[in-house]
Design an enzyme around this catalytic site. Sequence first.
Site, PDB file in Angstrom:
ATOM      1  CE  LYS A  42      -9.287   2.530  -0.269  1.00 20.09           C
ATOM      2  NZ  LYS A  42      -9.089   4.167  -0.485  1.00 20.09           N
ATOM      3  CG  HIS A 100     -16.874   0.208  -4.343  1.00 21.93           C
ATOM      4  ND1 HIS A 100     -16.180  -0.583  -5.162  1.00 21.93           N
ATOM      5  CD2 HIS A 100     -17.002   1.127  -3.545  1.00 21.93           C
ATOM      6  CE1 HIS A 100     -15.079   0.752  -4.865  1.00 21.93           C
ATOM      7  NE2 HIS A 100     -15.381   1.709  -4.006  1.00 21.93           N
ATOM      8  CB  SER A 130      -5.678  -0.030   1.956  1.00 18.11           C
ATOM      9  OG  SER A 130      -6.183   1.378   0.668  1.00 18.11           O
TER      10      SER A 130
HETATM   11  P1  A3P Z   1      -3.282   1.491   0.688  1.00 19.11           P
HETATM   12  O1  A3P Z   1      -3.993   2.214   1.281  1.00 19.11           O
HETATM   13  O2  A3P Z   1      -2.544   0.014   0.582  1.00 19.11           O
HETATM   14  O3  A3P Z   1      -2.053   2.166   0.352  1.00 19.11           O
HETATM   15  P2  A3P Z   1      -9.149   1.905  -4.518  1.00 19.11           P
HETATM   16  O4  A3P Z   1      -8.338   2.901  -5.156  1.00 19.11           O
HETATM   17  O5  A3P Z   1     -10.206   0.714  -4.470  1.00 19.11           O
HETATM   18  O6  A3P Z   1      -9.717   2.890  -3.313  1.00 19.11           O
HETATM   19  O7  A3P Z   1      -7.505   1.335  -3.755  1.00 19.11           O
HETATM   20  C1  A3P Z   1      -6.775   2.374  -2.931  1.00 19.11           C
HETATM   21  C2  A3P Z   1      -5.633   1.581  -2.200  1.00 19.11           C
HETATM   22  O8  A3P Z   1      -5.304   1.823  -4.362  1.00 19.11           O
HETATM   23  C3  A3P Z   1      -4.484   2.270  -1.985  1.00 19.11           C
HETATM   24  O9  A3P Z   1      -4.044   1.253  -1.242  1.00 19.11           O
HETATM   25  C4  A3P Z   1      -3.894   3.059  -2.760  1.00 19.11           C
HETATM   26  O10 A3P Z   1      -2.692   3.995  -1.956  1.00 19.11           O
HETATM   27  C5  A3P Z   1      -3.636   1.925  -4.071  1.00 19.11           C
HETATM   28  N1  A3P Z   1      -3.210   2.531  -5.250  1.00 19.11           N
HETATM   29  C6  A3P Z   1      -3.383   3.792  -5.601  1.00 19.11           C
HETATM   30  N2  A3P Z   1      -3.066   4.339  -7.119  1.00 19.11           N
HETATM   31  C7  A3P Z   1      -1.732   3.366  -6.969  1.00 19.11           C
HETATM   32  C8  A3P Z   1      -0.635   2.718  -7.433  1.00 19.11           C
HETATM   33  N3  A3P Z   1      -0.382   4.188  -8.498  1.00 19.11           N
HETATM   34  N4  A3P Z   1       0.430   2.036  -7.267  1.00 19.11           N
HETATM   35  C9  A3P Z   1       0.087   0.990  -7.048  1.00 19.11           C
HETATM   36  N5  A3P Z   1      -1.050   1.069  -5.424  1.00 19.11           N
HETATM   37  C10 A3P Z   1      -1.978   2.545  -6.173  1.00 19.11           C
END
Ligand code: A3P
Length: 287
Positions: A42, A100, A130
């Site tokens: 996340k 991870h 998140s």
């Molecule tokens: P949120 O849940 O706070 O919105 P991971 O890919 O490590 O699982 O992280 C997921 C987080 O990255 C989520 O955060 C997601 O919305 C955010 N994320 C993914 N793509 C994004 C983008 N293009 N711009 C901003 N945040 C992004």
Amino acid sequence: MGADYTRVDRIPFPTLTVENLELWQDVFVVEDEDVITLSYPKSGTNWLLEVISLIHSTGDPSCVQSVVTWDRSPWLEYVGGYEKLRKHTPEKGPRFYNSHLPIQFLPKSFFNSKAKAIYIIRNPRDIITSGYFFWKGMKIVKSTESFEQFVQWFLQGNVSYGSWFDYIHGWLSMRGKDNFLVVAYEDLHQDRRGTVEMISQFLGCKLTPEELNSVLKNISFQVMKDNKMNNYSQVSDTILDHSKVQMIRKGITGDWKNHFTVAQSETFDKIYEKKMAGLPREAFPWE
Ligand code: A3P
């Protein structure tokens, strides 16, 4: 109700993790040409993966629009991802993959290789927020009953991949190595162009202004949210409960302020102060 964790050295891992992690890490061979994305869950992993894919394609979006993220960049430690990487042949070009895993579990060959690794960090309070919304729909991990319980479990390291504090201490010990780059989620927000340029320079890919603009366009929140190749809408129902989870959820910095109570924030800060000792805190944009 999700599955229980698989534990190795008392660290909880999702059930899809390769068997015998400790033996496996002696077997997997990291190649010098590999590009590895490292992240605590996340932290913006999929955002960074999209950046890397688009830099590799010099801004051409056809690949990110036609191949799902986990085929473009498999998960190293998941059974399916490991199988894909094992079958990769050199004529397909360099391998891109992500992990991870805490530093002590990465394949040992990584530490003697020239493989490039990019580690994405994020404000842990936003990771909690998140993570709460994400993990409750993931069927391969133990689910929590409430935000309060998730904050407690996170602070105890009783969540997937263990303690965030241990994770960042471990991986930041690599800071300063030529083949290791640290990128912050917050910097991708505040200075997207500069951060993408830094990543492309690290990967040795020079982009023209048009190519860079195309990368920037295709990594915007809305474009990624609408792209079914990375928004996790293609993940099997046996793994993800789609009625509960939106992978590309809010995409902002500081959402934790909408969810932490004053008491949770104070408890978090106390533990954070203690556990962050020795880390270059001035380098973290959320400080
Ligand atoms: P949120 O849940 O706070 O919105 P991971 O890919 O490590 O699982 O992280 C997921 C987080 O990255 C989520 O955060 C997601 O919305 C955010 N994320 C993914 N793509 C994004 C983008 N293009 N711009 C901003 N945040 C992004």
